[in-house]
Design a protein around this motif. Structure first.
Motif, PDB file in Angstrom:
ATOM      1  N   GLY A 158      48.604  -7.074  85.891  1.00 21.97           N
ATOM      2  CA  GLY A 158      49.752  -8.397  85.854  1.00 21.97           C
ATOM      3  C   GLY A 158      50.125  -8.113  87.241  1.00 21.97           C
ATOM      4  O   GLY A 158      49.709  -7.299  88.155  1.00 21.97           O
ATOM      5  N   ASP A 159      51.042  -9.095  87.673  1.00 20.03           N
ATOM      6  CA  ASP A 159      51.683  -9.002  89.167  1.00 20.03           C
ATOM      7  C   ASP A 159      52.865  -7.713  89.197  1.00 20.03           C
ATOM      8  O   ASP A 159      52.665  -7.248  90.171  1.00 20.03           O
ATOM      9  CB  ASP A 159      52.552 -10.373  89.393  1.00 20.03           C
ATOM     10  CG  ASP A 159      53.452 -10.602  88.117  1.00 20.03           C
ATOM     11  OD1 ASP A 159      52.827 -11.164  87.095  1.00 20.03           O
ATOM     12  OD2 ASP A 159      54.576 -10.805  88.468  1.00 20.03           O
ATOM     13  N   GLY A 160      53.434  -7.529  88.090  1.00 20.47           N
ATOM     14  CA  GLY A 160      54.124  -6.382  88.043  1.00 20.47           C
ATOM     15  C   GLY A 160      53.462  -5.200  88.476  1.00 20.47           C
ATOM     16  O   GLY A 160      53.748  -4.471  89.344  1.00 20.47           O
ATOM     17  N   GLY A 161      52.307  -5.048  87.656  1.00 18.78           N
ATOM     18  CA  GLY A 161      51.302  -3.937  88.082  1.00 18.78           C
ATOM     19  C   GLY A 161      50.724  -3.999  89.186  1.00 18.78           C
ATOM     20  O   GLY A 161      49.781  -2.984  89.641  1.00 18.78           O
ATOM     21  N   CYS A 207      44.149  -9.642  89.682  1.00 21.10           N
ATOM     22  CA  CYS A 207      45.675  -9.581  89.480  1.00 21.10           C
ATOM     23  C   CYS A 207      45.891 -10.909  88.596  1.00 21.10           C
ATOM     24  O   CYS A 207      45.888 -12.368  89.073  1.00 21.10           O
ATOM     25  CB  CYS A 207      46.289  -9.781  90.726  1.00 21.10           C
ATOM     26  SG  CYS A 207      48.282  -9.765  90.487  1.00 21.10           S
ATOM     27  N   MET A 208      46.567 -10.936  87.651  1.00 18.15           N
ATOM     28  CA  MET A 208      46.812 -11.820  86.553  1.00 18.15           C
ATOM     29  C   MET A 208      48.340 -12.283  86.942  1.00 18.15           C
ATOM     30  O   MET A 208      49.169 -11.729  86.392  1.00 18.15           O
ATOM     31  CB  MET A 208      46.780 -11.631  84.895  1.00 18.15           C
ATOM     32  CG  MET A 208      45.290 -11.048  84.942  1.00 18.15           C
ATOM     33  SD  MET A 208      43.938 -12.379  85.375  1.00 18.15           S
ATOM     34  CE  MET A 208      43.139 -12.213  83.702  1.00 18.15           C
ATOM     35  N   ASP A 209      48.518 -13.095  87.743  1.00 18.42           N
ATOM     36  CA  ASP A 209      49.992 -13.371  88.325  1.00 18.42           C
ATOM     37  C   ASP A 209      50.712 -14.715  87.470  1.00 18.42           C
ATOM     38  O   ASP A 209      50.380 -15.775  87.882  1.00 18.42           O
ATOM     39  CB  ASP A 209      49.699 -13.846  90.003  1.00 18.42           C
ATOM     40  CG  ASP A 209      51.027 -13.826  90.648  1.00 18.42           C
ATOM     41  OD1 ASP A 209      52.260 -13.681  89.943  1.00 18.42           O
ATOM     42  OD2 ASP A 209      51.104 -14.261  91.738  1.00 18.42           O
ATOM     43  N   ASN A 210      51.305 -13.896  86.598  1.00 19.49           N
ATOM     44  CA  ASN A 210      52.357 -14.918  85.962  1.00 19.49           C
ATOM     45  C   ASN A 210      53.531 -15.096  86.577  1.00 19.49           C
ATOM     46  O   ASN A 210      54.549 -15.359  85.818  1.00 19.49           O
ATOM     47  CB  ASN A 210      52.440 -14.744  84.502  1.00 19.49           C
ATOM     48  CG  ASN A 210      52.467 -13.348  84.232  1.00 19.49           C
ATOM     49  OD1 ASN A 210      53.148 -12.480  84.821  1.00 19.49           O
ATOM     50  ND2 ASN A 210      52.119 -12.981  82.745  1.00 19.49           N
ATOM     51  N   GLU A 211      53.918 -14.423  87.625  1.00 18.63           N
ATOM     52  CA  GLU A 211      55.065 -14.400  88.258  1.00 18.63           C
ATOM     53  C   GLU A 211      56.367 -13.654  87.730  1.00 18.63           C
ATOM     54  O   GLU A 211      57.383 -14.108  87.674  1.00 18.63           O
ATOM     55  CB  GLU A 211      55.686 -15.936  89.013  1.00 18.63           C
ATOM     56  CG  GLU A 211      54.561 -16.380  89.664  1.00 18.63           C
ATOM     57  CD  GLU A 211      54.672 -17.536  90.549  1.00 18.63           C
ATOM     58  OE1 GLU A 211      55.406 -18.357  89.735  1.00 18.63           O
ATOM     59  OE2 GLU A 211      54.280 -17.741  91.621  1.00 18.63           O
ATOM     60  N   GLY A 212      56.048 -12.701  86.880  1.00 14.99           N
ATOM     61  CA  GLY A 212      57.198 -11.833  86.476  1.00 14.99           C
ATOM     62  C   GLY A 212      56.448 -10.815  85.472  1.00 14.99           C
ATOM     63  O   GLY A 212      55.137 -10.939  85.025  1.00 14.99           O
ATOM     64  N   TYR A 213      57.548  -9.915  84.926  1.00 11.54           N
ATOM     65  CA  TYR A 213      57.023  -8.951  83.855  1.00 11.54           C
ATOM     66  C   TYR A 213      57.179 -10.018  82.347  1.00 11.54           C
ATOM     67  O   TYR A 213      58.427  -9.696  81.678  1.00 11.54           O
ATOM     68  CB  TYR A 213      58.061  -7.938  83.803  1.00 11.54           C
ATOM     69  CG  TYR A 213      57.974  -6.956  85.188  1.00 11.54           C
ATOM     70  CD1 TYR A 213      57.117  -5.682  84.901  1.00 11.54           C
ATOM     71  CD2 TYR A 213      58.239  -7.314  86.134  1.00 11.54           C
ATOM     72  CE1 TYR A 213      57.037  -4.900  85.961  1.00 11.54           C
ATOM     73  CE2 TYR A 213      58.362  -6.271  87.443  1.00 11.54           C
ATOM     74  CZ  TYR A 213      57.578  -5.192  87.169  1.00 11.54           C
ATOM     75  OH  TYR A 213      57.451  -4.546  88.298  1.00 11.54           O
ATOM     76  N   MET A 214      56.172 -10.415  82.132  1.00 17.78           N
ATOM     77  CA  MET A 214      56.335 -11.154  80.966  1.00 17.78           C
ATOM     78  C   MET A 214      56.094 -10.601  79.588  1.00 17.78           C
ATOM     79  O   MET A 214      56.762 -11.006  78.421  1.00 17.78           O
ATOM     80  CB  MET A 214      55.326 -12.443  81.206  1.00 17.78           C
ATOM     81  CG  MET A 214      55.452 -13.277  82.409  1.00 17.78           C
ATOM     82  SD  MET A 214      57.072 -13.916  82.529  1.00 17.78           S
ATOM     83  CE  MET A 214      57.061 -14.893  83.909  1.00 17.78           C
ATOM     84  N   ASN A 215      55.482  -9.737  79.599  1.00 16.07           N
ATOM     85  CA  ASN A 215      55.229  -9.114  78.477  1.00 16.07           C
ATOM     86  C   ASN A 215      56.263  -8.224  77.808  1.00 16.07           C
ATOM     87  O   ASN A 215      56.471  -8.046  76.517  1.00 16.07           O
ATOM     88  CB  ASN A 215      53.977  -7.925  78.646  1.00 16.07           C
ATOM     89  CG  ASN A 215      53.595  -7.321  77.530  1.00 16.07           C
ATOM     90  OD1 ASN A 215      53.215  -7.905  76.350  1.00 16.07           O
ATOM     91  ND2 ASN A 215      53.535  -5.855  77.466  1.00 16.07           N
TER      92      ASN A 215
HETATM   93 MG   LIG Z   1      53.499 -10.501  84.814  1.00 12.79          MG
END
Ligand SMILES: [Mg+2]
Ligand SMILES: Cc1cc2nc3c(=O)[nH]c(=O)nc-3n(C[C@H](O)[C@H](O)[C@H](O)COP(=O)(O)OP(=O)(O)OC[C@H]3O[C@@H](n4cnc5c(N)ncnc54)[C@H](O)[C@@H]3O)c2cc1C
Ligand SMILES: Cc1ncc(C[n+]2csc(CCOP(=O)(O)OP(=O)(O)O)c2C)c(N)n1
Ligand code: SF4
Ligand code: SF4
Ligand code: SF4
Lengths: 557, 290
Positions: B98-101, B124-132
């Motif tokens: 993810g983006d966080g990672g 990088c799967m960028d969803n612009e935040g720690y979504m999980n």
């Molecule tokens: Mg994310």
């Protein structure tokens, strides 16, 4: 399970998730549907426009023509002269420019004639027999649909040739006789008996037909020209428009002199004026009592007439003819527009003591026409000055149907053909058949349901039409509007959204994050099914369908 | 009409537990199905977890290792070296983080891997935040966006990961998203043919975290491109920039107003974002014309 495998199982996944059921998550499911396009719904013969345009786009031209021919036996004719209401409703019109449907229709029609394609052979023989009285577009369309269903059809036509106003009204510069002949010949190849030069006029003749046939379709048109009472006895100077066109179209046009006045604002007025110009008249003027805005003829024709040098005088109504020193003059009263009348157009009102006058060698009255009531039985009714039929084109006499100009004040080729088709459909139902495709009252696909991302903005490839230059066209009756090339046709077809018609584009398949759309190879090409086990009901497929061929339907479990 | 023709190997399976309509799941379908079965995946904590499904079930028909949050790049590099050592150089090793990672906690490992030009593909799967974990901000969260840890809107700008990685001179970096499936598949195919550290950043709009309807992920992905927020481009060897799909001059408001995370924006803030986006787009165009 062995001890070793058991130990492994906490670290290693061993099963596939496609054994699981995520279908339980959803509350709505995508559904492939039939949803008519607005153009289809607006077309009087209910052409399945998105389907045959898709065929053109894919280069499957023969298949496209067959799909077109399901509803329309005369695409080369309507492709030239139809008032094309389909285009006014085209969804693409709300985006950049509407699709030139009529041009595409003409393209397929002309191609089919050029390549000599025939209608599918009639492979059933049914016992019922139908007589058609009047071989114009209404009668011919009825004959076509009935014959395709396997019924025996015979046409009775008063004139020496079939076609009605297509032949004796519309001049060759708009509809070449060769095109008309070839379209009609192909229709007759289906095995239709034609009795030309046979007018059915007496109760006795109708009586015989009613006995001999299982049903009748009367489509004798509106043949009686309207006249102005004050000119009743000026017959030497004044000609009747329909009569003049009949002569023009039969190659026996009378000379009109140098200055010609045409009274009226419809098709007949414009075609008369343009014909007179072609036959050598120096100055041709159309006199109309309303304005250009209210003229019932198609805008393109008014434009073309103007280009050819036809003069227009609006807001003038003929009053009398004066003769001065051997010169004839038509005196007209000046008019102004008042309140709307029953036709929805502003009523022309005379302006007191205001007159205009025009010199004329001859004058042509083109004021519209009325029906001649068929002499059958005694129960027929007249409504709004036409023969009354019900929504199924049936008259008040059992098994006697009627359509076209005879039964409607909306007078177009395609509406006449649509009436013929509808009557055929009703008769087939009456006879216990009925596979003729009808219209539907389903909601049409709206522009909002189109995903325009897939359709880059692109102006019409065929904007308007291609035309012969003016200097060439006023010398003869050569066709004015030219056709388009295959490349142009495919280019234009590519612009069509194919509203509501699945083109098998695979988008719904590609856009599913849950692989819940299955693509199957069916008998008539690929199709899709929604996998109940996996679909979570997100609706992404619906959103990414470019053309509204799927909807999300709520599920109650 | 625009028409897709995509060849897929069926590696990603249904039955996974991504949200309905998830852009990341759709992206994953084309990543895995394009790279094929001769691959190993490395997945740190992220939404990629539910995407895989619960043990003992997996939605991915390739071996996956769940690594620690910070170590995706180095884990992938280690696995690739092990395959090389055993003569199995043809196995593709993918990190899917993810983006966080990536922008935050995995950046050090990624930087080191890039420095060595390790032979891996990094997505990088960028969803612009720690979504999980419930929509906390990351350094990829854009300015003024609401997250649960930036309740008044984030004050700092989004980090430019592509420029950071371009500075490492890796052979290939690309941005893409599922609004342009053909572009996405093209870039994965291209990366697959290359060697060394290849990095693909995918903008994966998050239905819940950004706040928009579940059938809108493709539309949102396209708006991000058309407004210039997230241009789709490639950087080869840290030098050669190619723009595939960029701003069409569409006002940023068209993108912002469709997302709940921007609901609180003032006119000035929208203007500020517009300015930043315009500057970014101009800068990218300059880089592309170098
Ligand atoms: Mg994310
Ligand atoms: C000059 C002109 C131009 C036009 N241009 C256009 C155009 O561009 N586009 C458009 O859409 N519409 C146009 N129209 C209108 C269109 O032609 C008609 O609406 C259409 O032809 C009506 O078809 P129909 O079959 O009902 O009648 P018709 O075409 O009039 O056919 C009736 C047929 O019945 C025959 N008949 C009549 N009485 C008898 C009888 N007693 N026994 C046997 N047969 C009989 C007639 O000879 C004729 O063949 C135009 C009309 C005119 C007059
Ligand atoms: C070292 C460490 N810190 C925190 C977590 C908790 N955690 C699990 S997933 C996650 C969010 C990941 O965010 P991102 O990488 O952007 O992926 P997304 O969930 O958005 O797909 C966090 C914080 C963890 N697993 N390990
Ligand atoms: S018949 Fe007329 S309305 Fe129907 S598709 Fe052709 S041009 Fe359009
Ligand atoms: S876009 Fe095509 S299908 Fe849709 S209304 Fe226009 S012509 Fe008909
Ligand atoms: S997305 Fe394409 S294949 Fe699917 S229903 Fe719509 S037109 Fe048909």
């Amino acid at each position: 399970m062995s001890k070793a495998a058991n130990m492994l199982s906490t670290a290693w996944t061993t099963l596939r998730s496609d054994a699981l059921n995520t279908g339980t998550w959803r509350s709505a499911i995508p559904t492939y549907r039939y949803c008519p396009s607005p153009c289809h719904q607006a077309c009087p013969v209910n052409n399945d426009i998105p389907a045959w345009i898709d065929g053109i786009e894919k280069g499957e031209l023969h298949g496209a023509w067959l799909k077109l021919a399901v509803n329309n036996p005369f695409p080369s004719i309507t492709g030239r002269v139809c008032h094309h209401p389909c285009e006014s409703y085209c969804n693409r019109g709300q985006y950049d420019e509407k699709i030139s449907i009529r041009m595409l229709e003409r393209y397929l029609g002309d191609l089919s004639l050029e390549r000599g394609w025939s209608f599918p052979a009639v492979d059933v023989a049914k016992k019922e027999r139908v007589a058609i009285i009047g071989g114009g577009p209404a009668g011919l369309s009825a004959a076509y649909h009935l014959r395709l269903e396997g019924y025996t059809v015979e046409i009775y036509e008063a004139r020496q040739k079939l076609g009605g106003l297509l032949r004796y009204g519309i001049p060759a510069y708009r509809l070449p006789k060769e095109v008309l002949d070839r379209e009609i010949d192909r229709l007759l190849e289906l095995g239709i008996e034609v009795h030309t030069d046979v007018a059915i006029n007496t109760p006795g003749e109708y009586d015989r037909l009613q006995k001999e046939y299982d049903a009748l379709f009367i489509s004798t048109g509106a043949q009686r020209s309207r006249k102005l009472a004050q000119f009743e006895d000026s017959s030497g100077i004044i000609q009747d428009g329909l009569d003049y066109l009949y002569k023009v179209n039969s190659g026996q046009a009378p000379g009109l002199g140098q200055k010609v006045l045409v009274i009226g604002g419809g098709n007949t007025a414009i075609d008369t004026a343009r014909s007179a110009k072609r036959l050598g008249a120096d100055q041709v003027m159309i006199i109309y009592r309303r304005t250009e805005e209210e003229m019932p003829s198609q805008k393109s024709e008014i434009l073309e007439a103007g280009e050819e040098g036809i003069l227009f005088t609006f807001l003038a109504s003929p009053v009398r003819i004066e003769k001065e020193n051997g010169v004839q003059k038509l005196v007209c009263q000046k008019m102004q527009l008042g309140e709307n009348d029953s036709s929805g157009r502003p009523r022309p009102e005379p302006i007191k003591d205001a007159y205009l006058s025009f010199e004329a060698d001859s004058m042509i009255m083109a004021l519209g026409s009325d029906i001649v009531m068929p002499k059958i039985g005694n129960g027929l009714e007249i409504q709004d000055s036409v023969l009354k039929v019900d929504g199924k084109q049936e008259t008040s006499i059992k098994n006697v149907f009627a359509g076209g100009d005879l039964t409607s004040n909306i007078r177009f080729v395609s509406t006449a053909m649509g009436a013929g088709k509808k009557a055929a459909q009703q008769m087939a139902q009456l006879f216990g058949g009925n596979t003729v495709q009808g219209s539907s009252d389903l909601e049409t696909v709206s522009f909002e349901e189109i995903n325009t991302f897939y359709f880059p903005r692109n102006p019409a490839v065929v904007s308007g039409s291609f035309q012969l230059v003016v200097s060439d066209r006023i010398k003869n009756f050569e066709e004015v509007q030219l056709g388009i090339s295959e490349e142009q046709a495919i280019g234009e077809a590519t612009r069509c959204f194919n509203c509501g018609f699945c083109t098998v584009c695979d988008n719904c398949y590609y856009f599913c994050p849950d692989m819940a759309i299955a693509r199957n190879s069916g008998e008539d090409g690929p199709n899709y099914t929604v996998l109940d086990q996996y679909c979570k009901g997100c609706g992404l497929c619906v959103r990414e369908c470019p053309r509204g061929a799927i909807v999300l339907k709520e599920e109650s479990k | 009409m625009k028409h897709y023709e995509i060849a897929e190997e069926r590696v990603f399976l249904p039955g996974h537990a991504a949200c309905p309509g998830c852009a990341m799941a759709l992206a994953l379908r084309y990543i895995l199905n394009t790279v094929g079965l001769n691959a190993v995946g490395v997945i740190p904590p992220s939404c990629m977890g539910p995407m895989m499904g619960a043990n003992p079930y997996s939605s991915m028909r390739i071996p996956i290792i769940h690594n620690s949050f910070e170590s995706s790049a180095s884990t992938a590099a280690g696995i690739k070296r092990a395959f090389k050592a055993r003569g199995k150089d043809d196995v593709h090793v993918l990190a899917l983080a993810g983006d966080g990672g990536t922008y935050d906690i995995g950046l050090q490992a990624l930087s080191s891997v890039a420095e060595h030009n390790e032979d891996i593909m990094y997505f990088c799967m960028d969803n612009e935040g720690y979504m999980n974990t419930g929509t906390q901000k990351s350094s990829s969260t854009p300015r003024h966006a609401y997250t649960t840890s930036t309740p008044g809107g984030k004050e700092s700008r989004k980090k430019n990961l592509v420029e950071i990685m371009a500075a490492h001179r890796v052979p290939y970096i690309a941005t893409t998203n599922i609004g342009y499936l053909d572009d996405l598949v093209y870039k994965i195919k291209k990366a697959k043919k290359m060697q060394g550290t290849r990095i693909v950043v995918l903008l994966t709009p998050c239905i819940d975290g950004w706040g928009f309807p579940g059938n809108d992920v493709a539309t949102m992905s396209r708006l991000a491109v058309q407004t210039g927020v997230f241009p789709l481009y490639e950087v080869e060897d840290g030098e050669k920039y190619t723009i595939n799909h960029g701003s069409q001059g569409m006002p940023i408001e068209n993108y912002l107003k469709r997302q709940r995370r921007y609901r609180h924006l003032s006119k000035d803030q929208i203007e500020e974002i517009q300015k930043e986006v315009d500057q970014g787009w101009q800068r990218l165009q300059k880089l592309a014309n170098l």
